[in-house]
Motif scaffolding. Sequence first.
Motif, PDB file in Angstrom:
ATOM      1  N   SER A  12     -44.723 -42.145 -26.711  1.00 53.36           N
ATOM      2  CA  SER A  12     -44.655 -40.720 -26.342  1.00 53.36           C
ATOM      3  C   SER A  12     -45.139 -40.494 -24.915  1.00 53.36           C
ATOM      4  N   PHE A  13     -46.277 -41.075 -24.592  1.00 49.45           N
ATOM      5  CA  PHE A  13     -46.869 -40.881 -23.270  1.00 49.45           C
ATOM      6  C   PHE A  13     -46.014 -41.527 -22.180  1.00 49.45           C
ATOM      7  N   LEU A  14     -45.660 -42.783 -22.369  1.00 54.30           N
ATOM      8  CA  LEU A  14     -44.902 -43.493 -21.342  1.00 54.30           C
ATOM      9  C   LEU A  14     -43.485 -42.933 -21.187  1.00 54.30           C
ATOM     10  N   HIS A  15     -42.868 -42.558 -22.285  1.00 57.48           N
ATOM     11  CA  HIS A  15     -41.510 -42.001 -22.220  1.00 57.48           C
ATOM     12  C   HIS A  15     -41.511 -40.696 -21.421  1.00 57.48           C
ATOM     13  N   GLN A  16     -42.471 -39.843 -21.718  1.00 62.62           N
ATOM     14  CA  GLN A  16     -42.564 -38.569 -20.997  1.00 62.62           C
ATOM     15  C   GLN A  16     -42.760 -38.803 -19.500  1.00 62.62           C
ATOM     16  N   LYS A  17     -43.693 -39.676 -19.156  1.00 59.89           N
ATOM     17  CA  LYS A  17     -43.984 -39.935 -17.745  1.00 59.89           C
ATOM     18  C   LYS A  17     -42.825 -40.648 -17.056  1.00 59.89           C
ATOM     19  N   GLN A  18     -42.154 -41.540 -17.765  1.00 61.19           N
ATOM     20  CA  GLN A  18     -41.022 -42.265 -17.192  1.00 61.19           C
ATOM     21  C   GLN A  18     -39.885 -41.309 -16.851  1.00 61.19           C
ATOM     22  N   ARG A  19     -39.601 -40.361 -17.734  1.00 64.39           N
ATOM     23  CA  ARG A  19     -38.516 -39.406 -17.488  1.00 64.39           C
ATOM     24  C   ARG A  19     -38.809 -38.571 -16.233  1.00 64.39           C
ATOM     25  N   ILE A  20     -40.039 -38.153 -16.077  1.00 62.27           N
ATOM     26  CA  ILE A  20     -40.413 -37.374 -14.891  1.00 62.27           C
ATOM     27  C   ILE A  20     -40.337 -38.262 -13.647  1.00 62.27           C
ATOM     28  N   TYR A  21     -40.888 -39.460 -13.749  1.00 61.22           N
ATOM     29  CA  TYR A  21     -40.968 -40.378 -12.609  1.00 61.22           C
ATOM     30  C   TYR A  21     -39.588 -40.697 -12.034  1.00 61.22           C
ATOM     31  N   VAL A  22     -38.649 -41.049 -12.879  1.00 63.67           N
ATOM     32  CA  VAL A  22     -37.338 -41.483 -12.374  1.00 63.67           C
ATOM     33  C   VAL A  22     -36.533 -40.340 -11.752  1.00 63.67           C
ATOM     34  N   HIS A  23     -36.862 -39.107 -12.092  1.00 65.96           N
ATOM     35  CA  HIS A  23     -36.128 -37.964 -11.540  1.00 65.96           C
ATOM     36  C   HIS A  23     -36.892 -37.233 -10.433  1.00 65.96           C
ATOM     37  N   SER A  24     -38.114 -37.628 -10.207  1.00 67.44           N
ATOM     38  CA  SER A  24     -38.930 -36.951  -9.202  1.00 67.44           C
ATOM     39  C   SER A  24     -38.526 -37.362  -7.788  1.00 67.44           C
ATOM     40  N   THR A  25     -38.585 -36.401  -6.902  1.00 62.14           N
ATOM     41  CA  THR A  25     -38.355 -36.670  -5.478  1.00 62.14           C
ATOM     42  C   THR A  25     -39.648 -36.470  -4.688  1.00 62.14           C
ATOM     43  N   LEU A  26     -40.738 -36.231  -5.407  1.00 62.80           N
ATOM     44  CA  LEU A  26     -42.024 -35.950  -4.770  1.00 62.80           C
ATOM     45  C   LEU A  26     -42.920 -37.184  -4.836  1.00 62.80           C
ATOM     46  N   ASP A  27     -43.252 -37.728  -3.676  1.00 62.19           N
ATOM     47  CA  ASP A  27     -44.087 -38.934  -3.644  1.00 62.19           C
ATOM     48  C   ASP A  27     -45.448 -38.703  -4.292  1.00 62.19           C
ATOM     49  N   TRP A  28     -46.053 -37.539  -4.071  1.00 58.34           N
ATOM     50  CA  TRP A  28     -47.370 -37.274  -4.648  1.00 58.34           C
ATOM     51  C   TRP A  28     -47.306 -37.235  -6.174  1.00 58.34           C
ATOM     52  N   GLN A  29     -46.188 -36.728  -6.705  1.00 62.33           N
ATOM     53  CA  GLN A  29     -46.030 -36.664  -8.157  1.00 62.33           C
ATOM     54  C   GLN A  29     -45.886 -38.077  -8.734  1.00 62.33           C
ATOM     55  N   LYS A  30     -45.117 -38.912  -8.069  1.00 59.51           N
ATOM     56  CA  LYS A  30     -44.963 -40.297  -8.508  1.00 59.51           C
ATOM     57  C   LYS A  30     -46.296 -41.028  -8.442  1.00 59.51           C
ATOM     58  N   ASP A  31     -47.054 -40.807  -7.377  1.00 55.33           N
ATOM     59  CA  ASP A  31     -48.373 -41.428  -7.255  1.00 55.33           C
ATOM     60  C   ASP A  31     -49.293 -40.985  -8.391  1.00 55.33           C
ATOM     61  N   ASP A  32     -49.275 -39.694  -8.697  1.00 49.45           N
ATOM     62  CA  ASP A  32     -50.104 -39.172  -9.794  1.00 49.45           C
ATOM     63  C   ASP A  32     -49.722 -39.817 -11.125  1.00 49.45           C
ATOM     64  N   ILE A  33     -48.441 -40.012 -11.354  1.00 42.99           N
ATOM     65  CA  ILE A  33     -47.979 -40.644 -12.595  1.00 42.99           C
ATOM     66  C   ILE A  33     -48.437 -42.094 -12.643  1.00 42.99           C
ATOM     67  N   GLU A  34     -48.330 -42.804 -11.535  1.00 40.47           N
ATOM     68  CA  GLU A  34     -48.778 -44.196 -11.493  1.00 40.47           C
ATOM     69  C   GLU A  34     -50.273 -44.294 -11.797  1.00 40.47           C
ATOM     70  N   ILE A  35     -51.045 -43.388 -11.259  1.00 39.58           N
ATOM     71  CA  ILE A  35     -52.488 -43.378 -11.503  1.00 39.58           C
ATOM     72  C   ILE A  35     -52.774 -43.069 -12.977  1.00 39.58           C
ATOM     73  N   ALA A  36     -52.083 -42.096 -13.530  1.00 41.60           N
ATOM     74  CA  ALA A  36     -52.280 -41.727 -14.935  1.00 41.60           C
ATOM     75  C   ALA A  36     -51.919 -42.880 -15.868  1.00 41.60           C
ATOM     76  N   ILE A  37     -50.828 -43.570 -15.577  1.00 44.93           N
ATOM     77  CA  ILE A  37     -50.407 -44.693 -16.416  1.00 44.93           C
ATOM     78  C   ILE A  37     -51.400 -45.842 -16.293  1.00 44.93           C
ATOM     79  N   ALA A  38     -51.852 -46.153 -15.094  1.00 43.30           N
ATOM     80  CA  ALA A  38     -52.839 -47.222 -14.913  1.00 43.30           C
ATOM     81  C   ALA A  38     -54.110 -46.921 -15.700  1.00 43.30           C
ATOM     82  N   SER A  39     -54.535 -45.673 -15.681  1.00 41.71           N
ATOM     83  CA  SER A  39     -55.710 -45.264 -16.450  1.00 41.71           C
ATOM     84  C   SER A  39     -55.448 -45.392 -17.949  1.00 41.71           C
TER      85      SER A  39
END
Length: 81
Positions: A12-39
Amino acid sequence: MITKDSIETAYSFLHQKQRIYVHSTLDWQKDDIEIAIASYVDEMSQELYEVLSDHRSDFLRDHKRFEKDITEAVKQLESML
């Protein structure tokens, strides 16, 4: 032992973040997702992480491979459901 709950939660968590990540055009948003997933992977079932990562310590933690890794993880988790 990997529980069904840990698989469902991770999916659930990874699927939600993956869908946002692959469609995002915002570098800060992608960075935030990477940090959240690493945590998240620091706290998830280590047994499940080892299966998903195939024992790669940088799985879901390497900026250069992150999109590939998260997509792979979601596919693996989906097949485990």
